[in-house]
Every structure is written in C-alpha cells, then in structure tokens.
Design an enzyme around this catalytic site. Structure first.
Site, PDB file in Angstrom:
ATOM      1  CE1 TYR A  94      -4.421  -1.077   0.191  1.00 11.43           C
ATOM      2  CE2 TYR A  94      -3.357  -2.917   1.316  1.00 11.43           C
ATOM      3  CZ  TYR A  94      -4.456  -2.383   0.663  1.00 11.43           C
ATOM      4  OH  TYR A  94      -5.575  -3.144   0.480  1.00 11.43           O
ATOM      5  CD  GLU A 136      -6.282  -5.931   1.847  1.00  9.56           C
ATOM      6  OE1 GLU A 136      -5.040  -5.850   1.966  1.00  9.56           O
ATOM      7  OE2 GLU A 136      -6.934  -5.284   1.007  1.00  9.56           O
TER       8      GLU A 136
END
Length: 403
Positions: A94, A136
């Site tokens: 990310y 997640e």
C-alpha cells in the site's frame, strides 16, 4: 481529515468521472516503470484488457464520493480484500501504491493539483489504506485460525489431471508437505502462481474451487483459451493445460472470496451458469447434496454444445439420484439426440423455465461472462426477484455495477 479536506476530495469527483481511467492508466504505467518487480504481483492480462484500470477508477470514484462516511463501502472493501489476500498483498504494498497514486494525481492534473488538494488526497489515501489493510489483516487472521489454515503462497502437487470436456481440465491439488487443507466455503476461489516464459514474469490467476469442501485437496477446473491475442490470464490457463501434469508442483494461496453459500442454507437454491462459470457452482451443488439439502435445487446452465459441457455426466447422476435437484441445460447448437435428452436450444433464458423457484427465501447464484451475468440479473429482477437474493461472481477484477 478536516471537513475542508473532505470537501476538496468531493470536489475532485467530477474530474475523476471524466478522467478516472486515464488517471489510473497513468498510475499503473508510472508504478511499473519505477517498480517493475510489481509486474510479478499484478496480473498483466487484466492490465492488457483494461479491466484493472477500470476497476481501480471505479473504486477511487466510490471512495471519493463517500469520503464523509467510507464505512458504507464495507461490502466493496470486503470483496477487494478477499482478492488482495488471495494474491498475498501486504501493508508494504500500500505504501508503494500510494506514492505512485499521489504522484500520478499531481502529474495528470498539473496546475489544478494545488498543495491543498494533494495534501487532502495524501490523507484520504492513508485513511483508505488503513481501512483496507486493517480489513485484510482480519481476513489473514481468519485464515490462520482455521483448522489447517495458512496464509501466503504454499506449494501443492498435482495429484490428478482429469479432462472434463473439450476445453476444461481439472487439477486435483494436494499439499506437498503431506498436510491437510482448510475446508473452503463452496463458491470460493484460490490463486495459482506460475512462471510464464513468454512474459518472463511470475503471474497469478484466481480459479474457482470446483470440488466440495474437504481437508485433503482442492480441485480447480481450467478452461483452455483459444485465439491469436491471448492475454496473461489465457497464458496461465494454457500453461496449466500444456505443461503442468500429475506430479508437478505449483504455488497456491488459501481459499478466499465472499461469493459463497451460507452455512447450512434452509431454503431453495438456484444456480445459473454460463460456460466455465459452472466451476464454483459445482462446488456448491456437491456440498448441498453431500449435506442432504432438503429444499429444491435448480441448476440452469448454458454453453455452446455437448463437447464443451463439463461435468455433464456427474450432473446427470446427481439429478437422477436426488429427487430435489432439477437441471435445465441450453446449447447454442443442438443435435436431435440433445433434444431427445431434454436439452433446450439457444442462449440460457430463465423465462423458458416455468417451474423456476420463486420462494421469498430462495437464493440465486450467477456465474459466467459479464454480459451473461447482466442478462440473468436483469431477467431475475424482471420476474420479481429481490436483488438482495441474487449473488454473482465475475471472473477477474469486478467492474460490473448491477442495481
């Protein structure tokens, strides 16, 4: 984020609507230029088709539109989260993605990307990344807490390779360490990773699990792709057909996906498949019958002809032995023998099935090509089926927005 920064994000929505795919296309080009190693994580077939760019643009747009209350996006976050965990996406990814996305916004918008807008988007992305990676992390934790569970890539051996039709071949996958596997939820998928010499890259593709849940193996059923311009998705499938045989080893990830049966369903089930879209529904059907589901199960399937109809014999055996299971099959091209066996001619049409269950609690599961899903979804609503009872799975990055 301050209210003023949220307003700045919301103000970018018209720009995203007009230039969203352009922005995300630029983003991917920039990221792969500066971080070419990520080509081994991102599916190049979805890049080539434009699906990945479109899916990202729609996700960014939805986030910008709901910046004041991003929690309304939890269903989308969950769906994307399952895709990410299946590809072993981790928090560090990310950071890389965020850097390139912000730089892409600055480069594409030019002078319109004021420091205030850029700062707002930095905070917005950090908020989104925290939301996504946090969800997640929860999914990864659930995987490891399952009996025999794991996360990341794990080597599996091909125990059997079975031809199911002229196009579809099944691969039975067993852990190389001799261990057990967690029982998947019927309808879920897993990722397969292999090296493609044509691209000089490792590539991953997600395949639905076509077997009933068990602790010994997973079965995936793979369609051979034909044509001149085959993308990475087709290259992976064809590589499995041509070069992966019994005894060979491939890497896979733990089952993922939220297109799945509820546990112990207590109402009628309708399964609607087109072509290779029958694979997750086969897992559902086998699970239902093995658990002696008492309510009606109706299977509607459409494909070109008998030669490409996978699992035909198994389905016939199930409908013969289980009185609550009915199937209706459509071939684009039929023979007199097909007609004698009850095969319907043409594309799958639910309106030609007068006994289609319409009990208020019935669940409808659709899987197949995008156009197929759109038609079945609309036809079900046209006959009065509540969209909350309709579930669908589009292979690849999901770009369908059905309402």
């Amino acid at each position: 984020m301050t209210d003023e920064q949220k307003k700045l994000i919301t103000a970018t929505v018209p720009i995203l609507k007009e230039n969203g795919v352009l922005l995300t296309t630029h983003f991917y080009q920039r990221m792969f230029t500066h971080n070419p190693e990520l080509k081994n994580i991102f599916n190049m077939g979805n890049q080539q088709s434009g699906k990945q760019q479109t899916a990202l643009a729609m996700a960014v747009l939805a986030y910008a539109e709901n910046i004041a209350n991003p929690m309304v996006l939890l269903p989308v976050v969950d769906r994307i989260g399952h895709k990410h965990t299946s590809l072993d996406i981790r928090p560090e990814h990310y950071i890389i993605v965020g850097n390139h996305l912000i730089e892409s916004i600055k480069e594409v918008l030019g002078d319109a990307a004021t420091p205030a807008i850029v700062d707002a988007w930095v905070l917005a992305y950090q908020q989104l990344a925290k939301l996504m990676s946090g969800h997640e992390a929860h999914l990864y934790e659930n995987q490891t807490q399952q009996t025999n569970g794991w996360t990341g890539w794990r080597p599996f051996k091909v125990g059997r390779k079975i031809v199911e039709s002229a196009e579809i071949t099944s691969f039975y996958l067993y852990p190389t360490d001799g261990g057990k596997v967690p029982a998947h939820h019927p309808g879920q998928y897993l990722s397969v990773r292999t090296f493609l010499p044509d691209l000089n890259l490792k590539q991953a593709r997600q395949y639905s699990i076509s077997s009933a849940p068990n602790h010994e193996y997973y079965r995936i059923s793979v369609k051979r792709e034909k044509g001149r311009n085959i993308d990475a998705n087709g290259l992976i499938s064809n590589h499995l057909h041509d070069y992966v045989n019994q005894g060979d080893i491939i890497d896979i990830t733990s089952p993922a996906g939220n297109f799945a049966l509820t546990e112990n369903p207590t109402a009628p089930i309708v399964l609607i498949s087109g072509g290779v879209g029958l694979t997750p529904l086969m897992s559902m059907l086998q699970s239902l019958t093995e658990n002696d589901h008492k309510h009606p199960i109706t299977w509607l399937h459409g494909c070109r002809n008998k030669s490409v109809h996978a699992f035909k014999d198994q389905l016939n055996q199930i409908t013969t032995t289980k009185s609550n299971v009915k199937q209706h099959t459509f071939y684009n091209v039929v023979t007199p023998e097909d007609i004698a066996n009850g095969i319907l001619e043409g594309h799958l049409d639910i309106n030609s099935i007068p006994e289609l269950p319409n009990h208020p609690d019935t669940s409808y599961f659709i899987c197949g090509p995008s156009a197929f899903i759109q038609k079945q979804y609309q036809d079900l609503q046209d006959i009065g089926i509540d969209k909350k009872s309709i579930f669908f799975e589009e292979f690849g990055p999901q770009v369908l927005q059905l309402s």
